[in-house]
Design a protein around this motif. Structure first.
Motif: not given
Length: 536
Positions: A303-304, A311, A95, A307, A340, A371, A375
C-alpha cells in the motif's frame, strides 16, 4: 465448463447491476463475485476456464481497444498530439522509477527486480480507463480540448513501453541476457510504427471488402469479421513479435473512421454490445485469480509502495506531460482519477515472475493483486465522479461517439379510421429505429365507447413497441405541441384530412397549425396516399 460459464455471466451480471444500484461501479460487484466463485470461495468455476483465463482476457482487452480506436477524434488528437505522446511515456516511466527505488528499500530487491515490479505496477488499465473515458466523451466532458483522446492514446502507448521493458527484464533475470536494454528505444519505435502500419493495412482491406465488394449482409456479420481481424492482430504478436498487437487494434479502429465513417458507426454499436459480455468475463475472472494468502504477505508495504508510485512518480510524469499545454490546473488534476487505474496488465503478467521462480515473485504477485483491488474500483468510481468537477462539458461530435438517447415518436390520434393508418405508420418507424411511442389523444369531452375502441387498436398495433397512451383535454394543436415538449419527442406523426379546398379550410387547420409552430419534424399520413413529411 458450461455450468461455470452460466455462473460467470449470470451471477456476474447480477452483481454488477446490484453494485450500480448501490452507487458503486459495476466492476466491484463482478470482482467480488469472481472471488466468491473462485478457488478461494465456493470453487464454482472450473479449472478449464481458469486455465483459459489469459485467452479470454485477451478477447476482452481487444474489445476495449477497438472501442477506444473507434472513438478517437483525429482533429482533437492532432491538437493534443505532443501531450498524448508524453502521456504515453513519462507518467509510467516516473512511476516505475519511484516504485523501483521504494521496492529496493522496503523489500530489499536489487535494481532489476525492483524495476520489474515497477513495470508491472505502472501499467495503466484499459479495462477501467477506456470505458470510463469513452463514457465521458459521450457526455461531452473534456471534449473541447481533446483531453479524453489524449488520455486514451497515452494509455495505449504507455502499455507498449511497459510490456517491452517487462519482457526484456524477464529475459535478463531468467537467462542473464542484458543485450536488449541497449536497443530498447529502437524496439519501442519499431513496435509502435509497425503496429500502426498493420492497423492501417487491415483497416484498409476491411473497409475495401465491406464497402465495395459487399461481402457481408448484416451489421452482426460486420462486427464478427472485425472482431476476428482484431483478435488476429493481437495473437499475431506471438508469431511476429515486431509490433504491438494492442496498438495495432486501436489503430485498426481509428483508421476505419477515416475510411468509412458509416461503417465505424455501425461497428461502434456492435462492439458496445460485445463489451457487455466481455466486461463480465474480464472482471469475474480477475476476482477469481485473487489469492488472500499471497495478498496478506505484503499488504501494508505494498500500500505504501502504491501511494509513493502514484503520488510522487506518476504525478511528476503528469506535470511534465502537460507542461506548456493548454490544460488548466483542474484538467491536470483530473489525471489523478482518470489515468491511474490498474487491472488488466497486472492481472495478465503479475504472476509471470512467480511462475519462473524468480526471486521476489510472490511479493510481486501480491502487490500486483493489491494494485488491482485498490485502484480499479477507485478509478471506475472517480472518473465519472470528478469529471463534472474538473472538466468542462462541451458539445459532442456524434460522428465520433455513441449518442445513447432513446428516440421518442409522438403519434397524434383521434377516434376516426385515420388513427389506424397513423398507428400503423408509427409502429413501422418505431420498429426500424428502436423507438418509444407516446400516443396522444386530445379529448373533446368525456371518454366514450369510441375511445375504448381506440385503446384496443393501440394495444394491437403497438403490441411489440414500447408505448404510452395519454388523453388530455384541450385544443388539439395545443395538446400535441405541449405533449411533444413534455415527452421530448423527436417527431410528430399525425393524420391529414381535407383533399378539397373547402375541407382544407376547416378540417385541415389542425395539421397546418402544428406544421407552422412545431420545432420538430412532422409527418402527415393521408388516407390512400403515401405519407408526407415536413419540418416547420
Amino acid at each position: 465448463m458450461l455450468e461455470s460459464t452460466i455462473w460467470i455471466l449470470l451471477v456476474g451480471f447480477g452483481a454488477g447491476q446490484l453494485a450500480k444500484r448501490l452507487g458503486a461501479p459495476g466492476l466491484i460487484g463482478m470482482i467480488l463475485v469472481g472471488f466468491l466463485l473462485g478457488p478461494e470461495g465456493f470453487n464454482r468455476i472450473s479449472t478449464g476456464i481458469l486455465a483459459k483465463a489469459p485467452e479470454l482476457r485477451q478477447f476482452a482487452v481487444m474489445v476495449i481497444l477497438m472501442r477506444a480506436g473507434l472513438g478517437l477524434d483525429r482533429d482533437k488528437l492532432k491538437q493534443q498530439g505532443s501531450v498524448a505522446l508524453r502521456l504515453g511515456f513519462l507518467p509510467a516511466m516516473c512511476e516505475a522509477i519511484a516504485i523501483t527505488v521504494t521496492a529496493m528499500v522496503l523489500f530489499q530487491f536489487n535494481w532489476a527486480t525492483g524495476l520489474l515490479l515497477g513495470c508491472i505496477i505502472s501499467a495503466e488499465s484499459p479495462a477501467v480507463i477506456v470505458p470510463g473515458i469513452l463514457h465521458l466523451k459521450n457526455l461531452g466532458w473534456g471534449v473541447g480540448k481533446g483531453i479524453a483522446d489524449a488520455i486514451l492514446t497515452g494509455s495505449a502507448l504507455s502499455d507498449v513501453l511497459v510490456l517491452l521493458v517487462f519482457s526484456l527484464l524477464i529475459n535478463f533475470l531468467a537467462q542473464g541476457q542484458s543485450n536488449g536494454l541497449a536497443v530498447l528505444p529502437l524496439q519501442v519505435v519499431l513496435q509502435i510504427g509497425v503496429g500502426a502500419v498493420f492497423g492501417y493495412g487491415v483497416a484498409r482491406l476491411f473497409t475495401l471488402f465491406l464497402t465495395q465488394s459487399s461481402w457481408v449482409d448484416t451489421q452482426v456479420q460486420e462486427v464478427l469479421v472485425a472482431a476476428c481481424l482484431a483478435l488476429l492482430l493481437v495473437v499475431g504478436t506471438q508469431f511476429l513479435p515486431i509490433y504491438s498487437g494492442y496498438l495495432a487494434v486501436m489503430a485498426f479502429g481509428f483508421f476505419i473512421i477515416e475510411f468509412s465513417p458509416p461503417l465505424a458507426r455501425r461497428l461502434r454499436i456492435g462492439f458496445n454490445g460485445l463489451w457487455v459480455g466481455a466486461e463480465i468475463i474480464l472482471f469475474v475472472l480477475m476476482g477469481a485469480s485473487i489469492q488472500l494468502q499471497i495478498l496478506g504477505k505484503a499488504f501494508w508495504p505494498g500500500l505504501l509502495l502504491l501511494t509513493i508510485g502514484i503520488i510522487f512518480g506518476r504525478m511528476l510524469g503528469w506535470a511534465l506531460s502537460t507542461y506548456r499545454s493548454n490544460w488548466n490546473w483542474k484538467e491536470r488534476l483530473f489525471l489523478l482519477p482518470g489515468n491511474s487505474a490498474k487491472a488488466t496488465v497486472q492481472a495478465a503478467i503479475g504472476a509471470v515472475p512467480l511462475s519462473l521462480n524468480l526471486e521476489g515473485g510472490d511479493i510481486i504477485l501480491a502487490v500486483a493483486a493489491l494494485s488491482i483491488l485498490i485502484t480499479a474500483p477507485l478509478g471506475a468510481w472517480a472518473i465519472p465522479t470528478f469529471a463534472p468537477k474538473l472538466l468542462t462539458q462541451d458539445p459532442i461530435d456524434p460522428t465520433k461517439v455513441m449518442v445513447n438517447r432513446k428516440t421518442i415518436l409522438l403519434a397524434a390520434v383521434d377516434t376516426s379510421d385515420l388513427a389506424i393508418l397513423v398507428l400503423t405508420k408509427t409502429a413501422e418507424i418505431a420498429r426500424r429505429c428502436q423507438a418509444d411511442v407516446i400516443v396522444v389523444h386530445a379529448l373533446q369531452g368525456e371518454p366514450s365507447a369510441s375511445t375504448q375502441a381506440l385503446q384496443a387498436h393501440i394495444s394491437r398495433l403497438l403490441l411489440d413497441v414500447p408505448h404510452q397512451f395519454v388523453m388530455i383535454a384541450g385544443t388539439v394543436s395545443d395538446v400535441l405541441l405541449k405533449s411533444a415538449q413534455k415527452y421530448h419527442a423527436d417527431e410528430i406523426i399525425m393524420g391529414k384530412r381535407g383533399h378539397r379546398p373547402w375541407q382544407q379550410v376547416f378540417v385541415g387547420s389542425v395539421s397546418r397549425a402544428v406544421l407552422a409552430t412545431s420545432a420538430i419534424p412532422v409527418m402527415l399520413v393521408e388516407p390512400d396516399r403515401s405519407p408526407t413529411q415536413s419540418t416547420s
